[in-house]
Structure formats: C-alpha cells, structure tokens
Design a protein around this motif. Structure first.
Motif: not given
Lengths: 113, 112
Positions: B1-2, B29-30, B88-92, B100-105
C-alpha cells in the motif's frame, strides 16, 4: 480559460439524506476524479471517470456513486448520509494533451447534521 | 500500500528565514510525485510534478527535489503570502493517472 468548477460551494444536509455534487472539468480535460478531504487530513481518492465510465475506485462504500456526462462534466452522489461524511469534496481533472498535471477545483463543503 | 508521510506537521518561520519541508514516501512503482499548495477553505493549487530521483524544479521562492525515498520542498526567503498548507502526493505506476495518494500536509505560517 476556466479552471475546474464545482457546485454548490457549501451545503448542509441531515443524516440519512442524499446529496449530489457537480463538477465541470478544465477546458480540454476529459478525465474527472473525486476526492474527500476531512478537516486536518489530506485528500482521499474516491473514484475516477473517463469516457463516462468509472475506471478506478478508492476505499469508499457503495453509498458513494458518480456519473460522467458526454460533455465530460461529472456528478458525485452520496446516499444515506452519515455524520462522518462531513468534509470538503474536491473534483480534479486531467487531459491527455495536458501532460500529467492534475488540477483541482475549489471544492464543495458538505456538513451533515 | 502506498504511504506518504509529511513533516513537520506545522512550521512557523520569520519572513526571510529559509527552510525545507519533507515528504517521505513508500510506493512500489512511482510514476510521479506531486506538490500542491492549499489555502484555508480552498482547493489544492498545483505546484510541481517530479518523476525521477535527482530531478529538481523551481518556481519563484520554491524548489522541489526528489530522491528514491523522499522529496523536499525548499522555501527560500519566504514571505507572509507563502503561508499555506503544502501537500505532497504520489502517483503509482499501475494506478490511474488521476489516482493520487496524499500526505496530511505541512501547515506553514510565515510571520512578517
């Protein structure tokens, strides 16, 4: 060039009711996704629509459903509202010709009482 | 899980006092790492997308960098108008482009 537009900006609903939120993507964009952002948290992916079909879905119950129209605009429907559904609902759009940039609207604030 | 973890949760700076925000990520995989700025009650405003380790992008007083495990958002000589929450967010690689999977900021406050 209008960006991503959402309506309504604010609304208050009662537990058990249903709500529909609307989104028009940025001009030239054909893919729309919806996110839920609770207070103090980052946005969480709900689902994505492309060519009028749901293509990806996050970890949200079936009470959350959507639709995309031929003009690429989209609706998010939430049934049987719970207090925990209170959040900022964000629409994002992306276009294949616009590279990998994903633009967000200003959101719809939903309060469930 | 991302997973995406941002630190610090909040940062208070004096005008002109440079600093960095951190985004640590775990993804198998980013495809891309995104930075957004969000003002209170508003939607996220796109800043940068980074794709590979070593890449850097700049915009006014902001510079984003990427390694294989984290990204930094460097703020040089900040002004009060830079006050906002930075996401910030990552795209798998194997997910949809819009997923997108985001952080809390990180909530940044710059005092004059």
């Amino acid at each position: 060039d209008a960006g991503v537009t959402q309506s309504p900006t604010h609304l208050i609903k009662t537990r058990g009711q249903q709500v529909t939120l609307r989104c028009s993507p940025k001009s030239g964009h054909d893919t729309v996704s919806w996110y839920q952002q609770a207070l103090g948290q980052g946005p969480q992916f709900i689902f994505q629509y492309y060519e009028e079909e749901e293509r990806q879905r996050g970890n949200f119950p079936d009470r959350f459903s959507g639709h995309q129209f031929p003009n690429y605009s989209s609706e998010l429907n939430v049934n049987a509202l719970l207090l925990g559904d209170s959040a900022l609902y964000l629409c994002a759009s992306r276009g294949a010709s616009g590279g990998n940039t994903i633009y967000f609207g200003e959101g719809s604030w939903l309060t469930v009482v | 899980e991302d997973q995406v973890t941002q630190s610090p949760e909040a940062l208070r700076l004096q005008e002109g006092e440079s600093s960095s925000l951190n985004c640590s990520y775990t993804v198998s995989g980013l495809r891309g790492l995104f930075w957004y700025r969000q003002d209170p009650g508003k939607g996220p405003e796109f800043l940068f997308t980074l794709y590979s380790a070593g890449e850097e992008k700049e915009k006014e007083r902001l510079k984003a960098t990427l390694t294989k495990k984290e990204s930094f958002l460097h703020i040089t000589a900040p002004k009060p108008e830079d006050s906002a929450t930075y996401l910030c967010a990552v795209q798998h690689m194997n997910s949809g482009y819009s997923t997108l999977t985001f952080g809390k900021g990180t909530m940044l406050l710059v005092s004059p």
